[in-house]
Enzyme design. Structure first.
Site, PDB file in Angstrom:
ATOM      1  N   GLU A  27       0.828  -1.206   0.000  1.00  0.00           N
ATOM      2  CA  GLU A  27       0.000   0.000   0.000  1.00  0.00           C
ATOM      3  C   GLU A  27       0.866   1.261   0.000  1.00  0.00           C
ATOM      4  O   GLU A  27       2.075   1.212   0.190  1.00  0.00           O
ATOM      5  CB  GLU A  27      -0.897   0.039   1.252  1.00  0.00           C
ATOM      6  CG  GLU A  27      -2.246  -0.661   1.094  1.00  0.00           C
ATOM      7  CD  GLU A  27      -3.247   0.163   0.291  1.00  0.00           C
ATOM      8  OE1 GLU A  27      -2.860   1.223  -0.256  1.00  0.00           O
ATOM      9  OE2 GLU A  27      -4.417  -0.252   0.203  1.00  0.00           O
ATOM     10  N   ARG A 121      -7.514   0.943  12.988  1.00  0.00           N
ATOM     11  CA  ARG A 121      -6.223   1.506  12.585  1.00  0.00           C
ATOM     12  C   ARG A 121      -6.470   2.562  11.525  1.00  0.00           C
ATOM     13  O   ARG A 121      -7.564   2.678  10.971  1.00  0.00           O
ATOM     14  CB  ARG A 121      -5.291   0.429  12.027  1.00  0.00           C
ATOM     15  CG  ARG A 121      -5.786  -0.262  10.753  1.00  0.00           C
ATOM     16  CD  ARG A 121      -4.665  -1.051  10.091  1.00  0.00           C
ATOM     17  NE  ARG A 121      -5.106  -1.917   9.016  1.00  0.00           N
ATOM     18  CZ  ARG A 121      -5.347  -1.522   7.762  1.00  0.00           C
ATOM     19  NH1 ARG A 121      -5.222  -0.233   7.435  1.00  0.00           N
ATOM     20  NH2 ARG A 121      -5.720  -2.393   6.840  1.00  0.00           N
ATOM     21  N   ASN A 123      -5.859   3.969   7.704  1.00  0.00           N
ATOM     22  CA  ASN A 123      -5.831   3.278   6.422  1.00  0.00           C
ATOM     23  C   ASN A 123      -5.179   4.168   5.364  1.00  0.00           C
ATOM     24  O   ASN A 123      -3.977   4.351   5.369  1.00  0.00           O
ATOM     25  CB  ASN A 123      -7.242   2.837   6.009  1.00  0.00           C
ATOM     26  CG  ASN A 123      -7.214   1.828   4.886  1.00  0.00           C
ATOM     27  OD1 ASN A 123      -6.380   0.927   4.894  1.00  0.00           O
ATOM     28  ND2 ASN A 123      -8.101   1.955   3.926  1.00  0.00           N
ATOM     29  N   ASN A 172     -10.804   5.269   1.898  1.00  0.00           N
ATOM     30  CA  ASN A 172      -9.811   5.090   0.845  1.00  0.00           C
ATOM     31  C   ASN A 172      -9.876   6.260  -0.144  1.00  0.00           C
ATOM     32  O   ASN A 172     -10.663   7.200   0.015  1.00  0.00           O
ATOM     33  CB  ASN A 172     -10.052   3.773   0.095  1.00  0.00           C
ATOM     34  CG  ASN A 172      -8.958   2.762   0.360  1.00  0.00           C
ATOM     35  OD1 ASN A 172      -7.776   3.099   0.284  1.00  0.00           O
ATOM     36  ND2 ASN A 172      -9.336   1.542   0.679  1.00  0.00           N
ATOM     37  N   ASP A 224     -10.140   1.482  -4.380  1.00  0.00           N
ATOM     38  CA  ASP A 224      -9.074   1.469  -3.375  1.00  0.00           C
ATOM     39  C   ASP A 224      -8.273   2.764  -3.484  1.00  0.00           C
ATOM     40  O   ASP A 224      -8.836   3.830  -3.640  1.00  0.00           O
ATOM     41  CB  ASP A 224      -8.215   0.213  -3.549  1.00  0.00           C
ATOM     42  CG  ASP A 224      -7.637  -0.284  -2.237  1.00  0.00           C
ATOM     43  OD1 ASP A 224      -7.145   0.530  -1.445  1.00  0.00           O
ATOM     44  OD2 ASP A 224      -7.660  -1.512  -1.996  1.00  0.00           O
TER      45      ASP A 224
END
Length: 314
Positions: A27, A121, A123, A172, A224
């Site tokens: 990522e 968490r 992202n 995202n 994404d």
């Protein structure tokens, strides 16, 4: 480009210099022009990886917790969204990290939100055109489909905002138009699959007038990570579909490009002329192909924009 092997898919190449071992969740690719290097993360492996593309020199650093998104300040310090908050990481011992033994990053915690649920968490995250760092949170168990995530702004004074956008499941797709006046955000959860656009006040850092920019229920895949090119078009990784989709500023799909991994996760423009689109990917737990979890380079015949640096001092 050194360290890259051509694939049968035209104009898409696997970056072999990124390493033979696939990432579990690759990522947040970030091109750092000052080093002519690409950085990215492997979230569950708690690693930041760097590749000097021309030489093929690779280095990696192990972090104390999962790291999901990164940006840099002008001095090269990393600003990262992790499990328990936002951190500043100094990445020393590049020679050791290049030798195959992960280096250890110096760590300083900067801020933390009040998480709305357990097991959350950060992202997706990046800086706006003015150098404010934006990042969102999510519940790590996507199957729970909890809309407990939120989007936060961390400004140049080191102040973390209250939630700016809330009720997100899997935040995202952050990106900004070339002039910075439009902000993009997505929710990639299978039940959402939406990309929104906002009018963005570049002076205050406040997004307004939220509206649907693209509904991926009408296309393949889930939205994404994203990148914006110099023409103002928005490139989104269509996770689960093995595609990159480009939408014009008016929200019209005008390009679709197949990539080898099934789960492309985020893209970023890089290279000396910002004419290469680097794509990270995720390796599924079952049924993975030889390409899943690797880094790819696409030459889409358009150029990108320099990645903004954090405007504050870390």
């Amino acid at each position: 480009m050194s360290g890259i092997v051509n694939l049968r898919v035209e104009r898409v190449e696997r970056v072999e210099g990124a390493g033979q071992a696939p990432a579990s969740v690759g990522e947040s690719p970030v091109w750092r022009a000052a080093e002519q290097a690409l950085y990215w993360v492997d979230i569950p492996a708690q690693k930041i990886v760097r590749l000097r593309v021309d030489s093929g020199e690779r280095a990696e650093w192990r972090l104390p917790e999962k790291v999901a998104c990164i940006a840099f300040d002008r001095r090269g310090t990393v600003l990262a969204g992790c499990e328990t908050g936002l951190f500043a990481f100094t990445l020393p011992d590049a020679a050791q990290a290049s030798s195959g033994e992960p280096g250890r990053a110096a760590v300083r915690k900067l801020a933390a939100p009040v998480f709305e649920a357990d097991d959350m968490r950060f992202n997706d995250g990046r800086c706006d055109r003015q150098g404010r760092f934006w990042a969102g949170t999510m519940v790590q168990d996507m199957a729970a489909a909890k809309p407990a995530g939120a989007l936060y702004r961390f400004d140049e004074h080191g102040v973390l905002s209250a939630p700016v956008v809330d009720a997100l499941i899997t935040q995202n797709g952050l990106g900004w138009s070339p002039d910075g006046t439009t902000m993009y955000l997505s929710d990639s959860h299978p039940s959402r699959r939406l990309i929104w656009a906002f009018d963005y006040d570049i002076d205050s850092g406040q997004p307004r007038n939220r509206r649907v920019f693209a509904d991926l229920h009408h296309y393949a895949g889930r939205p994404d990570g994203a990148a914006v090119d110099a023409d103002g078009c928005y490139w989104i990784c269509a996770n689960d579909a093995g595609l990159l989709l480009r939408f014009t500023p008016q929200g019209k799909l005008d390009r679709q490009l197949a990539v080898p991994p099934t789960k492309p996760s985020m893209c970023a423009f890089g290279g000396r002329n910002l004419d290469t689109l680097f794509v990270t990917s995720i390796r599924p737990a079952t049924g993975a192909s030889e390409h899943d979890g690797h880094l790819f380079a696409v030459r889409p015949s358009v150029t990108g924009l320099p990645e903004p640096e954090f405007a504050g001092e870390l």
